[in-house]
Motif scaffolding. Structure first.
Motif, mmCIF file in Angstrom:
data_model
loop_
_atom_site.group_PDB
_atom_site.id
_atom_site.type_symbol
_atom_site.label_atom_id
_atom_site.label_comp_id
_atom_site.label_asym_id
_atom_site.label_seq_id
_atom_site.Cartn_x
_atom_site.Cartn_y
_atom_site.Cartn_z
ATOM 1 N N ALA A 169 2.087 -6.225 13.761
ATOM 2 C CA ALA A 169 1.799 -7.051 14.560
ATOM 3 C C ALA A 169 1.339 -6.582 16.142
ATOM 4 C CB ALA A 169 0.509 -7.983 13.411
ATOM 5 N N SER A 170 1.995 -6.808 16.664
ATOM 6 C CA SER A 170 1.978 -7.019 18.067
ATOM 7 C C SER A 170 1.343 -5.611 18.830
ATOM 8 C CB SER A 170 2.986 -7.633 18.564
ATOM 9 O OG SER A 170 4.142 -6.767 18.280
ATOM 10 N N THR A 171 2.306 -4.555 18.012
ATOM 11 C CA THR A 171 2.115 -3.002 18.517
ATOM 12 C C THR A 171 0.646 -2.573 18.131
ATOM 13 O OG1 THR A 171 3.844 -1.465 17.883
ATOM 14 C CG2 THR A 171 4.193 -3.409 19.493
ATOM 15 N N GLY A 172 0.711 -2.861 16.713
ATOM 16 C CA GLY A 172 0.262 -1.569 15.850
ATOM 17 C C GLY A 172 0.578 -0.477 15.548
ATOM 18 N N GLU A 173 2.448 -0.580 15.773
ATOM 19 C CA GLU A 173 2.949 1.080 15.060
ATOM 20 C C GLU A 173 3.546 0.530 13.860
ATOM 21 O OE1 GLU A 173 7.850 2.215 15.513
ATOM 22 O OE2 GLU A 173 6.658 0.150 16.401
ATOM 23 N N ARG A 174 3.067 1.299 12.466
ATOM 24 C CA ARG A 174 3.284 1.423 11.706
ATOM 25 C C ARG A 174 4.546 1.659 11.701
ATOM 26 N NH1 ARG A 174 -0.126 5.425 8.305
ATOM 27 N NH2 ARG A 174 2.229 7.138 9.228
ATOM 28 N N LEU A 175 5.287 0.592 10.430
ATOM 29 C CA LEU A 175 6.586 0.673 10.456
ATOM 30 C C LEU A 175 6.973 1.619 8.741
ATOM 31 C CD1 LEU A 175 7.113 -2.972 11.362
ATOM 32 C CD2 LEU A 175 7.626 -0.960 12.829
ATOM 33 N N ALA A 176 5.648 0.992 8.128
ATOM 34 C CA ALA A 176 6.340 1.835 6.441
ATOM 35 C C ALA A 176 5.457 2.087 6.007
ATOM 36 C CB ALA A 176 6.799 0.775 5.855
ATOM 37 N N ARG A 177 4.972 3.247 5.453
ATOM 38 C CA ARG A 177 4.255 3.157 4.011
ATOM 39 C C ARG A 177 4.270 4.244 3.095
ATOM 40 N NH1 ARG A 177 -0.279 3.936 1.649
ATOM 41 N NH2 ARG A 177 -2.404 5.764 2.937
ATOM 42 N N ASP A 178 4.193 3.900 1.543
ATOM 43 C CA ASP A 178 3.790 3.687 0.270
ATOM 44 C C ASP A 178 2.276 4.378 -0.375
ATOM 45 O OD1 ASP A 178 4.698 4.403 -2.075
ATOM 46 O OD2 ASP A 178 5.276 1.714 -2.464
ATOM 47 N N TYR A 179 2.673 6.158 -0.455
ATOM 48 C CA TYR A 179 1.261 7.115 -0.080
ATOM 49 C C TYR A 179 1.154 6.255 -2.243
ATOM 50 C CZ TYR A 179 1.105 8.642 4.066
ATOM 51 O OH TYR A 179 1.303 9.542 5.578
ATOM 52 N N ASP A 180 2.499 5.599 -2.228
ATOM 53 C CA ASP A 180 1.778 5.635 -4.538
ATOM 54 C C ASP A 180 3.065 4.530 -4.583
ATOM 55 O OD1 ASP A 180 1.469 6.834 -7.122
ATOM 56 O OD2 ASP A 180 3.475 8.282 -6.627
ATOM 57 N N PRO A 181 2.045 3.540 -4.394
ATOM 58 C CA PRO A 181 2.445 2.063 -4.787
ATOM 59 C C PRO A 181 2.449 2.149 -6.815
ATOM 60 C CG PRO A 181 0.842 1.867 -4.154
ATOM 61 C CD PRO A 181 1.078 2.767 -3.665
ATOM 62 N N ASP A 182 3.671 1.198 -7.194
ATOM 63 C CA ASP A 182 3.470 1.129 -8.336
ATOM 64 C C ASP A 182 2.049 0.856 -8.879
ATOM 65 O OD1 ASP A 182 4.160 0.275 -11.160
ATOM 66 O OD2 ASP A 182 5.638 -1.938 -11.059
ATOM 67 N N PRO A 183 1.810 1.472 -10.193
ATOM 68 C CA PRO A 183 0.488 0.833 -9.912
ATOM 69 C C PRO A 183 -0.499 -0.551 -11.041
ATOM 70 C CG PRO A 183 0.854 2.890 -11.182
ATOM 71 C CD PRO A 183 2.310 2.603 -10.254
ATOM 72 N N GLU A 184 0.982 -1.024 -11.577
ATOM 73 C CA GLU A 184 1.676 -2.179 -11.876
ATOM 74 C C GLU A 184 1.591 -3.475 -10.807
ATOM 75 O OE1 GLU A 184 1.083 -2.995 -15.273
ATOM 76 O OE2 GLU A 184 0.648 -1.375 -15.892
ATOM 77 N N THR A 185 1.527 -3.456 -9.984
ATOM 78 C CA THR A 185 1.700 -4.165 -8.626
ATOM 79 C C THR A 185 1.237 -3.740 -7.856
ATOM 80 O OG1 THR A 185 3.905 -2.803 -7.931
ATOM 81 C CG2 THR A 185 4.142 -5.392 -9.831
ATOM 82 N N SER A 186 0.346 -2.710 -7.461
ATOM 83 C CA SER A 186 0.031 -2.209 -6.339
ATOM 84 C C SER A 186 -1.442 -3.270 -5.942
ATOM 85 C CB SER A 186 -0.728 -0.545 -6.594
ATOM 86 O OG SER A 186 -1.693 -0.456 -7.246
ATOM 87 N N THR A 187 -2.023 -4.179 -6.743
ATOM 88 C CA THR A 187 -3.544 -4.587 -6.494
ATOM 89 C C THR A 187 -2.958 -5.472 -6.118
ATOM 90 O OG1 THR A 187 -5.094 -2.942 -7.432
ATOM 91 C CG2 THR A 187 -6.049 -4.548 -7.361
ATOM 92 N N PRO A 188 -3.584 -6.696 -5.643
ATOM 93 C CA PRO A 188 -3.345 -8.054 -5.387
ATOM 94 C C PRO A 188 -4.191 -8.753 -6.771
ATOM 95 C CG PRO A 188 -4.905 -7.681 -3.689
ATOM 96 C CD PRO A 188 -4.340 -6.504 -4.649
ATOM 97 N N THR A 189 -3.070 -9.752 -7.504
ATOM 98 C CA THR A 189 -3.871 -10.124 -8.863
ATOM 99 C C THR A 189 -3.097 -11.943 -8.527
ATOM 100 O OG1 THR A 189 -2.276 -9.246 -9.991
ATOM 101 C CG2 THR A 189 -4.830 -8.415 -9.701
#
Length: 189
Positions: free
Chosen positions: A67-87
């Motif tokens: 958050a201090s530089t805006g650099e992307r550190l990690a990316r998950d294009y296909d997260p687990d559908p069971e946990t990919s939405t904050p619920t």
């Protein structure tokens, strides 16, 4: 709708305040970061190696940013559908990259919230005097927004074209994020 004199004065004050850069010591951490289909954002519960980390949840996956530089550190294009939405009551998603195994609370389309104050007195507030257009206000007067804009409070963001998802501080108070349905703006100090 009828407004009280106080409500009308406050509405007029917010409508007339121009959008300005955040005051010192705040500065942009990075240029505007586009994130299509943004659903929500959340900070790591504790800084990692002194860094505020921001997790972004979108319709096309999850991303983790310094958050201090805006650099992307990690990316998950296909997260687990069971946990990919904050619920659930915690509105959290599992962290990625250096946050793997750590639940991260997400604020945005599904609810939740970020810190609205810092330990040293900065406050962020969202006002909507011309709903549905949101204004993000940063203040050094405890959120009272008294007096002229630009002295103790600043209109730092106006969501006109995208829907506001969340605005708030990291737990350390060193970073401020404004997230819309299409991008994130990061300020740091």
């Amino acid at each position: 709708m009828t407004f009280t004199a106080y409500q009308q004065e406050r509405r007029d004050r917010f409508l007339s305040a121009p959008v300005v850069p955040a005051p010192d010591p705040w500065r942009p951490a990075a240029p505007l970061i586009p994130v299509g289909g943004l659903l929500g954002v959340g900070f790591a519960p504790d800084p990692v190696s002194g860094q505020d980390l921001l997790m972004v949840v979108s319709s096309s996956g999850h991303g983790l940013f310094d958050a201090s530089t805006g650099e992307r550190l990690a990316r998950d294009y296909d997260p687990d559908p069971e946990t990919s939405t904050p619920t659930g009551p915690g509105l959290s998603c599992p962290g990625i990259g250096p946050l793997a195994g750590t639940p991260v609370r997400i604020a945005g389309l599904f609810g939740g919230g970020l810190h609205t104050t810092t330990e040293d007195g900065w406050t962020v507030e969202v006002a909507s005097p011309d709903w549905p257009h949101h204004r993000v206000l940063l203040s050094a007067d405890g959120g009272l927004c008294r007096g002229p804009a630009g002295e103790k409070w600043w209109h730092i963001f106006h969501a006109r074209w995208s829907e506001l998802r969340a605005a708030g501080f990291s737990p350390s108070g060193r970073t401020l994020v404004v997230a819309t349905s299409s991008d994130i703006t990061l300020l740091t100090r």
